[in-house]
Design an enzyme around this catalytic site. Structure first.
Site, PDB file in Angstrom:
ATOM      1  N   HIS A 148       0.817  -1.224   0.000  1.00 45.27           N
ATOM      2  CA  HIS A 148       0.000   0.000   0.000  1.00 45.27           C
ATOM      3  C   HIS A 148       0.853   1.278   0.000  1.00 45.27           C
ATOM      4  CE1 HIS A 148      -2.830   3.056   1.240  1.00 45.27           C
ATOM      5  NE2 HIS A 148      -2.228   3.164   2.399  1.00 45.27           N
TER       6      HIS A 148
ATOM      7  N   HIS B 169       3.949   6.808   5.471  1.00 48.66           N
ATOM      8  CA  HIS B 169       2.761   7.511   5.977  1.00 48.66           C
ATOM      9  C   HIS B 169       1.913   6.724   6.977  1.00 48.66           C
ATOM     10  CE1 HIS B 169       0.318   5.404   2.885  1.00 48.66           C
ATOM     11  NE2 HIS B 169      -0.695   5.690   3.665  1.00 48.66           N
TER      12      HIS B 169
ATOM     13  N   GLU C 131       0.762   5.611  12.497  1.00 46.61           N
ATOM     14  CA  GLU C 131      -0.622   5.281  12.820  1.00 46.61           C
ATOM     15  C   GLU C 131      -0.831   3.774  13.010  1.00 46.61           C
ATOM     16  OE1 GLU C 131      -3.383   6.887  10.045  1.00 46.61           O
ATOM     17  OE2 GLU C 131      -5.089   5.996  11.073  1.00 46.61           O
ATOM     18  N   ASP C 132      -0.260   2.978  12.135  1.00 45.09           N
ATOM     19  CA  ASP C 132      -0.554   1.547  12.141  1.00 45.09           C
ATOM     20  C   ASP C 132       0.511   0.679  12.808  1.00 45.09           C
ATOM     21  OD1 ASP C 132      -2.977   1.914  10.883  1.00 45.09           O
ATOM     22  OD2 ASP C 132      -2.125   1.780   8.876  1.00 45.09           O
TER      23      ASP C 132
ATOM     24  N   ASP D   4      -3.216   8.291  -1.108  1.00 40.33           N
ATOM     25  CA  ASP D   4      -3.550   7.269  -0.107  1.00 40.33           C
ATOM     26  C   ASP D   4      -4.997   6.814  -0.275  1.00 40.33           C
ATOM     27  OD1 ASP D   4      -3.402   5.753   2.318  1.00 40.33           O
ATOM     28  OD2 ASP D   4      -4.290   7.440   3.409  1.00 40.33           O
TER      29      ASP D   4
END
Ligand code: MN
Length: 317
Positions: free
Chosen positions: A49, A73, A77-78, A143
Site C-alpha cells: 500500500h 505515511h 498510525e498503524d 492514499d
C-alpha cells in the site's frame, strides 16, 4: 513485494543523487520492517500500500521528502512507530508530513457520517487549513485512491461510509488542486457503493457508446494532424479522454437520461507548444468541422480557479 519496490526506485533513480537514493532505500527498508507481518483487509501484505501511494505521487514531480513521507505515511498510525524516530532518521520535514497525515486520519475517524454530509464544504476547508502544507493533501489523496481500490474488502457499513466520504470530500479536493485524473478515479471507485442502482443503470445506458465513439474519433485524428501540419502548428501531444462514468451520470441527470445529448462522451485533448497556437488550431478545427453553437469556452483568457487553462469546443463530425 520486490517488483513494486524496484519499480518505485527505478522511476526516481535518474533524478536523485546518491545520498537521496540512499534516503529513499532507507525509508523503504524502515517501512518494510515496520509493516512486517501486517496484512491489508484485502489480504495482501501491508507494505504494498505505501509503496503504491509513493509510486502514484512520482507522476507529479514532487520532491523527495514527499515521496519518503508517502512510503512512511502509515508507520506511526498503524505500527506505533514514535514520531521522534521518524524525525531522527528522516528529518523534521518528513516527520511533519507524516504527523499531519496521521492527524487528518484520526480526525476523520471521529467524525460521524451524518456531519460529513451536512458540512462537507467546511470539512474540506478544515482539511485544507489543517494541512498547512499542500503536500499533505497530495499524499492523502494518493492514499485514498489506493484505499478506494479495495473498498470491496471493507465491512458492509464501512464501505458506504468511506465511499461517501471519498465522493464528497476527497474527489472535490483533488479537482480543486487540479489533480483531475485522481478526482475522476476517486469518483468512479466510490460511485458503485454510494449510488448502487444509479451506477448499474448508467453502465447500462453507456453500454459501448464510448468505445464506438472513441474508434470513430481515432479515424479523425490523421485528418486533423495533416491539417495542423499544413499550417505549421507544432503538435506537442494529442490524447483521448473518455468521460468517466460518474461524470456521465451527472450529465445524464441534466439531459433527461439521454446519452445522445452527452456531447463530450469522448474528447480529444490537443496540446500545442504556444498559447497562440491553441487559437490557430481552434480555427482550423472549426474549419474542418462545424462547431456546436454555444459550446465554446475560453479557459485561456478566463482560467478556472485551479489554474486550468485550455479551449473547449464541440464539433459535428
Ligand atoms: Mn494509508
Amino acid at each position: 513485494m520486490k517488483p513494486l519496490r524496484k519499480k518505485l526506485v527505478e522511476k526516481l533513480k535518474n533524478r536523485l543523487g546518491e545520498k537521496e537514493l540512499e534516503l529513499l532505500e532507507n525509508a523503504i527498508d524502515f517501512a518494510e520492517k515496520s509493516h512486517n507481518g501486517q496484512k491489508r483487509k484485502s489480504g495482501e501484505p501491508f507494505i504494498k500500500h505505501p509503496l503504491r501511494v509513493a509510486y502514484t505521487l512520482t507522476k507529479y514531480k514532487l520532491d523527495l521528502n514527499t515521496i519518503v513521507s508517502a512510503v512512511l505515511h502509515d508507520t506511526v498510525e498503524d505500527c506505533s512507530v514514535p514520531l521522534e524516530e521518524i524525525k531522527i532518521k528522516f528529518g523534521p520535514e518528513v516527520a511533519f508530513l507524516v504527523q499531519s497525515l496521521t492527524k487528518i486520519s484520526s480526525f476523520k475517524y471521529k467524525e460521524p457520517q451524518k456531519d460529513i454530509f451536512l458540512e462537507k464544504e467546511s470539512f474540506r476547508n478544515m482539511i485544507l487549513a489543517m494541512a498547512k502544507d499542500l503536500r499533505v493533501i497530495l499524499i492523502k489523496l494518493a492514499d485514498r485512491l489506493d484505499n478506494a481500490k479495495t473498498f470491496w474488502a471493507l465491512e458492509e457499513n464501512k464501505k458506504n461510509q468511506k465511499a461517501k466520504e471519498t465522493l464528497e470530500i476527497y474527489a472535490p479536493l483533488a479537482y480543486r488542486l487540479g489533480m483531475t485524473d485522481i478526482g475522476a478515479k476517486l469518483e468512479d471507485l466510490s460511485f458503485p457503493y454510494v449510488f448502487k442502482e444509479e451506477y448499474k443503470e448508467t453502465k447500462k445506458i453507456v453500454g459501448n457508446h464510448r468505445e464506438e465513439l472513441e474508434n470513430y474519433l481515432k479515424e479523425l485524428v490523421p485528418v486533423l494532424e495533416k491539417k495542423l501540419k499544413e499550417n505549421k502548428l507544432f503538435l506537442f501531444k494529442i490524447k483521448f479522454r473518455a468521460k468517466h462514468l460518474y461524470s456521465i451520470w451527472r450529465k445524464l441527470q441534466k439531459e433527461e437520461m439521454d446519452i445522445k445529448r452527452v456531447y463530450d462522451l469522448v474528447a480529444l485533448r490537443i496540446v500545442l507548444k504556444k498559447t497562440e497556437d491553441c487559437y490557430l488550431a481552434l480555427g482550423i478545427i472549426h474549419g474542418l468541422w462545424k462547431p456546436v453553437p454555444g459550446r465554446f469556452k475560453d479557459y485561456i483568457a478566463l482560467p478556472k480557479p485551479n489554474g486550468y487553462r485550455s479551449l473547449h469546443t464541440s464539433v459535428f463530425a
